[in-house]
Motif scaffolding. Structure first.
Motif, PDB file in Angstrom:
ATOM      1  N   LEU A   1       0.810  -1.207   0.000  1.00  0.00           N
ATOM      2  CA  LEU A   1       0.000   0.000   0.000  1.00  0.00           C
ATOM      3  C   LEU A   1       0.848   1.264   0.000  1.00  0.00           C
ATOM      4  CD1 LEU A   1      -2.901  -0.846   2.497  1.00  0.00           C
ATOM      5  CD2 LEU A   1      -2.942  -0.855  -0.001  1.00  0.00           C
ATOM      6  N   ASN A   2       1.986   1.254   0.702  1.00  0.00           N
ATOM      7  CA  ASN A   2       2.799   2.468   0.743  1.00  0.00           C
ATOM      8  C   ASN A   2       3.382   2.806  -0.623  1.00  0.00           C
ATOM      9  OD1 ASN A   2       4.506   0.190   1.043  1.00  0.00           O
ATOM     10  ND2 ASN A   2       6.119   1.412   2.017  1.00  0.00           N
ATOM     11  N   THR A   3       3.727   1.793  -1.408  1.00  0.00           N
ATOM     12  CA  THR A   3       4.227   2.050  -2.768  1.00  0.00           C
ATOM     13  C   THR A   3       3.115   2.578  -3.662  1.00  0.00           C
ATOM     14  OG1 THR A   3       6.047   0.477  -2.660  1.00  0.00           O
ATOM     15  CG2 THR A   3       5.135   0.921  -4.837  1.00  0.00           C
ATOM     16  N   VAL A   4       1.923   2.018  -3.544  1.00  0.00           N
ATOM     17  CA  VAL A   4       0.781   2.535  -4.311  1.00  0.00           C
ATOM     18  C   VAL A   4       0.546   4.003  -3.999  1.00  0.00           C
ATOM     19  CG1 VAL A   4      -1.717   2.347  -4.661  1.00  0.00           C
ATOM     20  CG2 VAL A   4      -0.329   0.277  -4.514  1.00  0.00           C
ATOM     21  N   GLN A   5       0.603   4.358  -2.733  1.00  0.00           N
ATOM     22  CA  GLN A   5       0.395   5.748  -2.339  1.00  0.00           C
ATOM     23  C   GLN A   5       1.498   6.656  -2.859  1.00  0.00           C
ATOM     24  OE1 GLN A   5       0.166   5.125   1.874  1.00  0.00           O
ATOM     25  NE2 GLN A   5      -2.044   4.699   1.850  1.00  0.00           N
ATOM     26  N   GLU A   6       2.724   6.183  -2.847  1.00  0.00           N
ATOM     27  CA  GLU A   6       3.838   6.985  -3.349  1.00  0.00           C
ATOM     28  C   GLU A   6       3.699   7.283  -4.838  1.00  0.00           C
ATOM     29  OE1 GLU A   6       6.193   8.553  -2.005  1.00  0.00           O
ATOM     30  OE2 GLU A   6       6.578   7.687  -0.028  1.00  0.00           O
ATOM     31  N   LEU A   7       3.224   6.303  -5.602  1.00  0.00           N
ATOM     32  CA  LEU A   7       3.229   6.411  -7.059  1.00  0.00           C
ATOM     33  C   LEU A   7       1.868   6.745  -7.666  1.00  0.00           C
ATOM     34  CD1 LEU A   7       5.508   3.350  -7.903  1.00  0.00           C
ATOM     35  CD2 LEU A   7       6.170   5.737  -7.578  1.00  0.00           C
ATOM     36  N   ALA A   8       0.839   6.900  -6.837  1.00  0.00           N
ATOM     37  CA  ALA A   8      -0.518   7.106  -7.350  1.00  0.00           C
ATOM     38  C   ALA A   8      -0.635   8.349  -8.220  1.00  0.00           C
ATOM     39  CB  ALA A   8      -1.500   7.189  -6.183  1.00  0.00           C
TER      40      ALA A   8
ATOM     41  N   VAL B   1      -0.056  -5.228   9.672  1.00  0.00           N
ATOM     42  CA  VAL B   1       1.194  -4.807  10.289  1.00  0.00           C
ATOM     43  C   VAL B   1       2.227  -4.388   9.253  1.00  0.00           C
ATOM     44  CG1 VAL B   1       2.183  -7.134  10.415  1.00  0.00           C
ATOM     45  CG2 VAL B   1       2.903  -5.391  12.064  1.00  0.00           C
ATOM     46  N   SER B   2       2.233  -5.060   8.093  1.00  0.00           N
ATOM     47  CA  SER B   2       3.205  -4.727   7.045  1.00  0.00           C
ATOM     48  C   SER B   2       2.599  -3.902   5.918  1.00  0.00           C
ATOM     49  CB  SER B   2       3.806  -6.007   6.454  1.00  0.00           C
ATOM     50  OG  SER B   2       2.805  -6.776   5.811  1.00  0.00           O
ATOM     51  N   GLN B   3       1.261  -3.766   5.922  1.00  0.00           N
ATOM     52  CA  GLN B   3       0.559  -3.013   4.872  1.00  0.00           C
ATOM     53  C   GLN B   3       0.842  -3.590   3.481  1.00  0.00           C
ATOM     54  OE1 GLN B   3      -1.612   0.160   5.520  1.00  0.00           O
ATOM     55  NE2 GLN B   3      -1.733  -1.473   7.047  1.00  0.00           N
ATOM     56  N   THR B   4       0.898  -4.917   3.376  1.00  0.00           N
ATOM     57  CA  THR B   4       1.085  -5.590   2.095  1.00  0.00           C
ATOM     58  C   THR B   4       0.040  -6.676   1.920  1.00  0.00           C
ATOM     59  OG1 THR B   4       2.669  -7.160   3.035  1.00  0.00           O
ATOM     60  CG2 THR B   4       3.573  -5.182   2.015  1.00  0.00           C
ATOM     61  N   PHE B   5      -0.272  -6.969   0.646  1.00  0.00           N
ATOM     62  CA  PHE B   5      -1.185  -8.057   0.314  1.00  0.00           C
ATOM     63  C   PHE B   5      -0.394  -9.349   0.114  1.00  0.00           C
ATOM     64  CE2 PHE B   5      -3.563  -4.292  -0.996  1.00  0.00           C
ATOM     65  CZ  PHE B   5      -4.802  -4.547  -0.401  1.00  0.00           C
ATOM     66  N   VAL B   6      -0.903 -10.437   0.661  1.00  0.00           N
ATOM     67  CA  VAL B   6      -0.273 -11.739   0.536  1.00  0.00           C
ATOM     68  C   VAL B   6      -1.348 -12.776   0.230  1.00  0.00           C
ATOM     69  CG1 VAL B   6       1.600 -11.160   2.144  1.00  0.00           C
ATOM     70  CG2 VAL B   6      -0.504 -12.207   3.025  1.00  0.00           C
ATOM     71  N   GLY B   7      -0.917 -14.019   0.020  1.00  0.00           N
ATOM     72  CA  GLY B   7      -1.861 -15.106  -0.139  1.00  0.00           C
ATOM     73  C   GLY B   7      -2.055 -15.558  -1.574  1.00  0.00           C
ATOM     74  N   PRO B   8      -2.977 -16.510  -1.794  1.00  0.00           N
ATOM     75  CA  PRO B   8      -3.146 -17.142  -3.113  1.00  0.00           C
ATOM     76  C   PRO B   8      -3.467 -16.189  -4.252  1.00  0.00           C
ATOM     77  CG  PRO B   8      -4.274 -18.400  -1.408  1.00  0.00           C
ATOM     78  CD  PRO B   8      -3.823 -17.133  -0.757  1.00  0.00           C
ATOM     79  N   LEU B   9      -4.238 -15.140  -4.004  1.00  0.00           N
ATOM     80  CA  LEU B   9      -4.580 -14.213  -5.080  1.00  0.00           C
ATOM     81  C   LEU B   9      -3.344 -13.465  -5.575  1.00  0.00           C
ATOM     82  CD1 LEU B   9      -7.972 -12.726  -3.837  1.00  0.00           C
ATOM     83  CD2 LEU B   9      -7.604 -14.479  -5.579  1.00  0.00           C
TER      84      LEU B   9
END
Length: 270
Positions: free
Chosen positions: A124-131, A148-156
């Motif tokens: 999310l922080n990279t998306v906000q930086e580059l939006a 806690v890390s503000q990142t997406f993980v998992g099968p998707l």
């Protein structure tokens, strides 16, 4: 003058009684360099007395994973130096993958005014930086959000990666060692990093010197060679040599205010 042993005993007492103990606070308290404190914390960690965290230590038994918000201000100058070096590797027209974390987020900030780039990220922080960057096309990896890390993980997120390749992949790390690779607090995060590394022509791990040789958690990803460790000028020369012996390329990013204890000249070596 406080002896090294007495200083370490006092550091342990402070962490046990006060909880989180920062490198900056301890450096000022004992009138020694941050690098000296990091070595003290590493020894106490090896002895099983303390758990290393971003910028400090916790007594064993406390939860050691710091949030992204907490990490952003820690080792700020070192992370900026690493980010500036990494930004210099990125060329117009490239497709790059930016992992989560504060150091990779600093890289995203350094790239904001570029054009002709495609950036893919789970963070999310990279998306906000580059939006608001008109010259950068941003693709987001979806999935389950780790707050806690503000990142997406998992099968998707993993499934999306299977459809992509990248010129360069920039990974963050909670810690990194020469023998076991990247250490993280969460298995899903290490799984995603492993897949990220497989999709890039050039792979970089951005990790400030306090993270080298540390083992704060029990989730790991071992990266296939070759890959490049990018760290700062306070890196312990012994740790750097361990990475080189393992076949890892090492770059020392020099900042305007880099420390002098254990200082290495800027270089890249295999």
């Amino acid at each position: 003058m406080t002896t090294a042993q007495a200083r370490r005993e006092e550091i342990y007492r402070l962490a046990t009684t006060a909880g989180l103990t920062s490198v900056e606070e301890l450096s000022q308290r004992f009138n020694v360099t941050a690098s000296t404190i990091r070595r003290d914390l590493a020894l106490l960690n090896d002895q099983g007395k303390l758990a290393r965290t971003y910028g400090g230590a916790l007594a064993i038994g406390a939860h050691p994973e710091a949030s992204l918000r907490q990490r952003i201000g820690e080792a700020f100058e070192e992370k900026q130096a690493i980010a500036q070096w990494a930004a210099g590797q990125v060329q117009a027209g490239e497709s790059i993958l930016l992992d989560g974390g504060s150091t990779v987020g600093a890289l995203a900030h350094a790239l904001r005014d570029r054009s002709g780039l495609t950036v893919t990220t789970p963070a999310l922080n990279t998306v906000q930086e580059l939006a608001d960057s008109p010259g950068i096309h941003v693709d987001c990896l979806g999935g389950r959000l780790r707050s806690v890390s503000q990142t997406f993980v998992g099968p998707l997120a993993e499934a999306a990666l299977e459809r992509m390749t990248f010129d360069r992949v920039f990974l963050g790390a909670d810690a990194v060692t020469a023998d076991d690779g990247i250490c993280e607090a969460d298995q899903a995060q290490t799984r995603l990093k492993e897949l990220m590394a497989r999709r890039g022509a050039d792979v970089y791990v951005l990790a400030d010197s306090s993270k080298l040789g540390q083992r704060p958690f029990h989730a790991w990803v071992r990266l296939p060679l070759p890959w490049t460790l990018v760290t700062d000028a306070d890196a312990d020369p012994h740790e750097v040599e361990l990475f080189r012996r393992a076949g890892v390329r090492v770059t020392i990013a020099q900042g305007a205010h880099a420390g002098t204890s254990g200082r290495l000249d800027a270089e890249e070596a295999s």
